[in-house]
Design a protein around this motif. Structure first.
Motif, PDB file in Angstrom:
ATOM      1  N   ARG A  42      -9.343  19.147 -24.059  1.00 22.12           N
ATOM      2  CA  ARG A  42      -9.263  18.813 -25.481  1.00 22.12           C
ATOM      3  C   ARG A  42     -10.251  19.647 -26.319  1.00 22.12           C
ATOM      4  NH1 ARG A  42      -6.834  14.529 -27.465  1.00 22.12           N
ATOM      5  NH2 ARG A  42      -6.904  13.438 -25.472  1.00 22.12           N
ATOM      6  N   ARG A  46      -9.366  22.322 -29.217  1.00 22.49           N
ATOM      7  CA  ARG A  46      -9.910  22.137 -30.572  1.00 22.49           C
ATOM      8  C   ARG A  46     -10.495  23.448 -31.096  1.00 22.49           C
ATOM      9  NH1 ARG A  46     -12.923  16.657 -29.041  1.00 22.49           N
ATOM     10  NH2 ARG A  46     -11.285  15.198 -29.601  1.00 22.49           N
ATOM     11  N   ASP A  53      -6.073  17.183 -33.578  1.00 19.32           N
ATOM     12  CA  ASP A  53      -5.919  16.119 -32.578  1.00 19.32           C
ATOM     13  C   ASP A  53      -4.811  15.155 -32.984  1.00 19.32           C
ATOM     14  OD1 ASP A  53      -7.959  17.195 -31.114  1.00 19.32           O
ATOM     15  OD2 ASP A  53      -9.427  15.633 -31.588  1.00 19.32           O
TER      16      ASP A  53
END
Length: 163
Positions: A42, A46, A53
């Motif tokens: 994640r 990002r 998200d």
């Protein structure tokens, strides 16, 4: 602009707020092409992805599911060729290491023989795996075919009289 491709707020440090499932997957695949050795998580996405998200969460409840969806499908033959290519690279690295090291020829030969043995083992496992897959397909095809039931009929009365 449509809601699916909204770029509201896109700029330095900004992310796309929404996108289709395919757009998200293609973006993660793009990130993976740019960084082929990275294992995307994640935080990595990002930093390098285009979508927020929230956009990912619309289509994937967990990032792990998003990452799995972005993995390109490989045929068994492609997977095998990739594995062999990787092992070939390992052999090349061992040989290069030998050129830079002070060990004798016996050590390198031992290491290359060990890697080659793993290649042959992989080949055999791949053959067995393909054979099992074929058996599974045949079994599924047999289940799909309608079963022919045999019915026992009683002997006609005139046959019973002759006995």
């Amino acid at each position: 602009m449509s809601k699916q491709t909204s770029t509201r707020g896109v700029g330095k440090g900004k992310r796309l707020l929404s996108g289709t499932r395919d757009q998200l997957i293609k973006d993660l695949q793009r990130v993976h092409k740019v960084f082929p050795t990275a294992v995307p998580d994640r935080d990595f996405y990002r930093q390098h992805g285009k979508y927020s998200d929230a956009a990912v969460k619309v289509h994937f409840s967990r990032f792990k599911d998003f990452a799995a969806a972005a993995v390109p499908e490989m045929t068994p033959d492609e997977a095998f060729k990739l594995a062999v290519r990787s092992l070939d690279r390992a052999i090349d690295l061992i040989q290069k290491w030998h050129e830079d090291a002070e060990y004798g020829e016996g050590w390198v030969k031992h290491q290359i023989d060990a890697v080659n043995a793993r290649v042959h083992e992989l080949d055999e496992l791949f053959y067995i795996w393909r054979y099992i897959k074929e058996m599974d397909k045949e079994e599924e095809a047999a289940k799909a075919e309608p079963e022919i039931k045999t019915v026992m009929l009683p002997d006609p009365e005139f046959l019973k009289e002759k006995q």
